[in-house]
Design an enzyme around this catalytic site. Structure first.
Site, short mmCIF file in Angstrom:
data_model
loop_
_atom_site.label_atom_id
_atom_site.label_comp_id
_atom_site.label_asym_id
_atom_site.label_seq_id
_atom_site.Cartn_x
_atom_site.Cartn_y
_atom_site.Cartn_z
N ILE A 1 -4.85 37.92 7.00
CA ILE A 1 -5.73 38.08 5.84
C ILE A 1 -6.59 39.33 5.97
CG2 ILE A 1 -5.84 35.69 5.08
CD1 ILE A 1 -8.37 35.37 6.75
N GLY A 2 -6.43 40.05 7.05
CA GLY A 2 -7.22 41.27 7.19
C GLY A 2 -6.83 42.03 8.44
N VAL A 3 -7.09 43.32 8.42
CA VAL A 3 -6.85 44.15 9.58
C VAL A 3 -8.08 45.02 9.76
CG1 VAL A 3 -5.37 45.89 10.64
CG2 VAL A 3 -4.39 44.23 9.06
N GLY A 4 -8.60 45.04 10.97
CA GLY A 4 -9.80 45.85 11.19
C GLY A 4 -9.65 46.66 12.46
N GLY A 5 -10.68 47.37 12.81
CA GLY A 5 -10.65 48.18 14.00
C GLY A 5 -10.37 47.34 15.24
N PHE A 6 -10.81 46.10 15.18
CA PHE A 6 -10.69 45.23 16.33
C PHE A 6 -9.27 44.70 16.48
CE2 PHE A 6 -11.00 40.96 18.15
CZ PHE A 6 -11.82 41.16 19.24
N GLY A 7 -8.60 44.45 15.39
CA GLY A 7 -7.26 43.87 15.43
C GLY A 7 -6.99 43.14 14.13
N MET A 8 -6.10 42.16 14.17
CA MET A 8 -5.74 41.47 12.93
C MET A 8 -6.53 40.18 12.76
SD MET A 8 -1.91 41.97 12.08
CE MET A 8 -0.78 42.86 13.08
N ASP B 1 -23.41 47.34 9.77
CA ASP B 1 -22.22 47.61 8.98
C ASP B 1 -22.18 46.75 7.72
OD1 ASP B 1 -19.93 49.00 8.39
OD2 ASP B 1 -18.61 47.83 9.68
#
Ligand SMILES: *[C@@H]1O[C@H](CO)[C@@H](O)[C@H](O)[C@H]1NC(C)=O
Ligand SMILES: *[C@@H]1O[C@H](CO)[C@@H](O)[C@H](O)[C@H]1NC(C)=O
Ligand SMILES: *[C@@H]1O[C@H](CO)[C@@H](O)[C@H](O)[C@H]1NC(C)=O
Ligand SMILES: *[C@@H]1O[C@H](CO)[C@@H](O)[C@H](O)[C@H]1NC(C)=O
Length: 832
Positions: free
Chosen positions: A502-509, A620
């Site tokens: 449901i999302g992808v960010g700098g940290f991972g999925m 953020d």
């Protein structure tokens, strides 16, 4: 008789220029020594170097035995300063342990420049090229086994806290003597080296280097990029800046740029002492005419440095002399291939003034290759047709101080990283953190037994599956109860099924999933086996375990088995706020829903800022970090970047810039200081986003519209904000509620933090907006509750509840909340 203004102006301008070129910096301490000479001499015809051969006691020289010599055959172009030398033979002092030295009284404690000039020549009995010796500054070894056969100027920049500065020379046994031709000691301009805003360049970290001004720095490179050599004659601090050509890795990529106008120095940016005009008036930019290169490429330089792993200060100088207007240039800075600064926007950093000089400090650990690589390249945000990048100057200084004892907390993590070098090592750190938090929790428990459940509520989520929990033991109170097994997560996410992402960010999925008890959860998985994001991971666990609030997304648990870093949150059905404003198929929220969402998010943020004894800055805030649950209740998410707020009397936290473009506090950029007002700025941008239903930054729009906050404030100033309101809600908004809302958003986005309201004020105003919308007159914007107030003013709030109980969710600091009524919901809603 009055002069016509157009005659006076050019004259004033001329006068201004003239004044600048002659207003030199005057150091408080200023000692210039012509060692071994009988006469005073000037160097670059500007400063007088005094002979050290005058009567004892007045020459700063402390030695039992030294020899002064002059060059019998000086080369024709050799400066007079280099034609004499003072030689220190070993055993110079009767008590052989005290070396020969110069001692200078220090009247202005603080950062000083020390330059040592060595110009070896051959004299009877002494061939200076065979000398080998040590140099110490106040007992600190700055040069070891030094020997040279050509002219060398060593420059050190360091803080002197004593009232005396001693430079000592210690010959090695093998050579039997040391020498010096000239010495410069002078105080640096105020704030030449500051502790704030130094970024530590290591992969994927938001680390900062906190104690720069206490380090001993040795200048290695000083480069005027794209320009000519600058000699001490033209430099405010008598420095030499070399040209960059021989360090350019691909000459065809770069093109020289220069400006004929003096730089627009801004307070808060660089000064003429940081680097002279010449450095800021020239640069290298991308050579976009080069047909062999793609549209996007980097300009790269390689600077030779010591091949040992040591820390260097890299100071980069920028001044946008290539753009025709502000907000055209967005570029990235890479150091040793790491993204050291993303989306540099010199306009935002510099009060929207073009050609305003600025510098950024980085502390970089060399990778042992013997080369320091610096690249600049266009950012994703730049318009492809105008993509560009530039660099005006580079200084590289080696940090000589022993690192372990002299760095701040950020650096400590890195030392640990290097030593342990594995994720497991990271988890040792986590354990330590856990213990610390446990201690704190335990202490709190003792003093506030009645509140203890508020601080360990996560047991309610995991308690049933964790029978080890025993009151009174360490594991009863903290992280252990939050732990979730990898197997449970694996099965709950269908083994991390891609279709559940449901999302992808700098940290991972981020995956949608469920736990064994069928709780729906969002699972954030760090890239397996990588240490990326470990600081954020730890930060998030630490912070989330301390707080719990109706308007903050809760941490359900975490997993750290098999070098995994997984965070498990409550699942938010309706996803991010942004997807209910624009850019998705969701039907747009009504104005009232939007106000309720904003109020909820403001509550969550207010709790972060004031709810714990230290206060937490989110760092953020943006529309994708405000999530909506089943009932469109807003919750603030993603604390990975959060930092605890300032303690006690400090008023800000310095930190590396990290956050999201378009939402970032311009003051935070400029001064690299983070306050809760930085969150308020970002929140103001969100308010405009909610009103106008467009992204905070849209690089595809025409220039005036790229940055939402700027654009909206312009319309607001014209009194025509209603023209750009989201058409979906335009006919729902009552003018009085729009007026108040717009004023609130505008105040949040004030250029300076002090001019922005606190989030508590914002919350109060938003509640007021909602009331105006619900009950206010249709067209009369008369105030019902009085005007929007100046920041920090205490007032009674228009709370709908009658509950006057204090916000007991905070840690004994409820007293600082004045209008407890307003926030009564903090209390009533916090229990879950
Ligand atoms: C050098 O200059 C200092 C200060 O101006 C003066 O006191 C001294 O006598 C001069 N020495 C010589 C050798 O001229
Ligand atoms: C330094 O100053 C001299 C004298 O004013 C000038 O001729 C020269 O061009 C300057 N050098 C640079 C690099 O600007
Ligand atoms: C610029 O250099 C960095 C670091 O070496 C690299 O990751 C990036 O892909 C380069 N960008 C371009 C456009 O070549
Ligand atoms: C910075 O380093 C100096 C010198 O080692 C030390 O005395 C000082 O306590 C340090 N300050 C901080 C804030 O770490």
């Amino acid at each position: 008789m009055a002069f016509p203004i157009n005659l006076i102006l050019p004259f004033l301008f001329f006068f201004y220029l003239t004044r600048i070129s002659f207003s030199a910096f005057t150091p408080t301490d200023n000692y210039l020594i012509n060692s071994g000479a009988n006469t005073n001499t000037s160097f670059f015809s500007i400063r007088s170097f005094l002979s050290d051969s005058s009567k004892p006691g007045s020459s700063f020289l402390i030695t039992d035995r030294s020899i002064s010599l002059s060059d019998p055959n000086p080369p024709p172009d050799s400066p007079v300063l280099y034609q004499s030398v003072r030689i220190f033979p070993s055993g110079g002092s009767s008590s052989s342990s005290s070396p020969s030295s110069y001692k200078f009284p220090v009247t202005n404690k603080g950062t000083h420049f020390i330059r040592l000039h060595f110009a070896p020549f051959k004299a009877p009995r002494f061939n200076l090229r065979s000398a080998k010796f040590q140099v110490l500054i106040n007992g600190f070894l700055v040069m070891d086994g030094f020997s040279t056969d050509s002219v060398v100027v060593k420059e050190f920049v360091l803080k002197i806290d004593d009232s005396v500065l001693e430079i000592s020379f210690l010959p090695s046994k093998s050579s039997g003597f040391g020498f010096i031709n000239a010495i410069e000691v002078f105080s640096a301009p105020k704030d030449y080296i500051i502790d704030q805003g130094t970024k530590l360049v290591i992969p994927n970290s938001a680390q900062i280097f906190s104690n720069l001004s206490s380090q001993v720095l040795e200048t290695v490179h000083r480069i005027n990029v794209g320009g000519l050599k600058v000699t001490p004659f033209n430099d405010t601090l008598w420095r030499t800046w070399l040209v960059d050509d021989k360090y350019l890795l691909l000459k065809g990529a770069a093109k020289r740029a220069s400006s004929t106008h003096p730089p627009n120095y801004q307070s808060g940016g660089a000064t003429r002492e940081i680097a002279p005009d010449n450095v800021y008036m020239t640069a290298q930019e991308m050579n976009r005419e080069n047909q062999e290169l793609q549209a996007r490429f980097n300009i790269s330089w390689g600077f030779p440095i010591e091949s040992k792993r040591v820390l260097h200060l890299v100071r980069l100088h920028f001044c946008d002399i290539v753009s025709s207007s502000v907000n055209q240039l967005y570029f990235n800075v890479f150091i040793n291939d790491y993204l050291a600064f993303r989306d540099v926007d010199l306009s935002t950093l510099n009060f929207h003034v073009l050609a305003a000089p600025l510098y950024i400090d980085f502390v970089v650990e060399s990778d042992g290759s013997g080369v320091l690589r610096i690249s600049v390249g266009p950012s994703e945000l730049s318009n492809p047709l105008r993509a560009n990048a530039l660099l005006n100057g580079v200084e590289v200084m080696r940090i000589l101080s022993p690192v372990s004892s002299k760095v701040g907390s950020g650096k400590k993590n890195i030392v640990v990283w290097i030593v342990v070098g594995s994720v497991l090592g990271g988890f040792l750190l986590l354990l330590l953190l856990v213990l610390c938090v446990l201690c704190v929790c335990k202490r709190k428990k003792k003093t506030k037994r009645s509140e203890s459940t508020r601080w360990t509520p996560m047991r309610r989520f995991r308690g049933s599956s964790n029978s080890r929990t025993t009151e009174g033991t360490v594991s009863s109170n903290g992280y252990h109860t939050l732990r979730i097994s990898f197997a449970e997560i694996q099965s709950g996410t269908n083994n991390f099924d891609r279709s559940l992402v449901i999302g992808v960010g700098g940290f991972g999925m981020v995956f949608k999933g469920s736990l064994n008890d069928n709780t729906k959860v969002a699972v954030k998985r760090g890239v397996p086996g990588s240490r990326q994001g470990l600081p954020e991971f730890l930060s998030e666990i630490t912070i989330l375990s301390k707080i719990r609030h109706r308007h903050l997304v809760s941490l359900v648990g975490y997993c750290e088995e098999q070098s995994e870093m997984i965070l498990v949150y409550e699942y938010m059905d309706k996803g991010p706020l942004r997807s209910h404003l624009y850019g998705s198929s969701n039907s747009p929220l009504s104005w009232k829903q939007r106000l309720e969402v904003c109020i909820g998010a403001a509550r969550g943020l207010h709790y972060l800022h004031t709810g714990s004894s230290q206060g937490i800055i989110h760092r953020d805030i943006k529309s994708t970090n405000i999530l909506l649950d089943d009932n469109f209740v807003a919750k603030v998410a993603d604390f990975g970047l959060s930092r605890s707020g300032p303690c006690l009397d400090e008023t800000h936290v310095s930190t590396g810039v990290k956050g999201s473009f378009g939402y970032l506090d311009p003051e935070y950029f400029r001064r690299q200081q983070l306050t809760d007002k930085s969150d308020v700025y970002s929140f103001g941008v969100v308010l405009f986003e909610v009103l106008c239903a467009r992204p905070a930054v849209d690089p595809l729009l025409v220039r005036e519209q790229v940055n939402l906050a700027e654009w909206a404030i312009e319309w607001q100033k014209k009194g025509m904000l209603d023209q750009i309101v989201d058409p979906n809600i335009a006919d729902q908004i009552k003018p009085c509620s729009l007026k108040k809302f717009a004023e609130t958003a505008e105040k949040c986005c004030a250029d300076y933090g002090v001019d922005r309201p606190t989030i508590g004020d914002v919350l109060w105003n938003l509640e007021h907006v909602l009331q105006l919308q619900e009950s206010g007159p249709l067209d009369n914007p008369e105030e019902v509750y009085g005007d929007v107030t100046e920041p920090g003013t205490a007032r009674e709030g228009p709370s709908s509840g009658s509950n006057t109980e204090r916000d007991s969710g905070d840690d004994g600091t409820s007293g600082i909340i004045n209008s407890s009524q307003v926030f009564s919901q903090l209390m009533t809603n916090a229990g879950r």
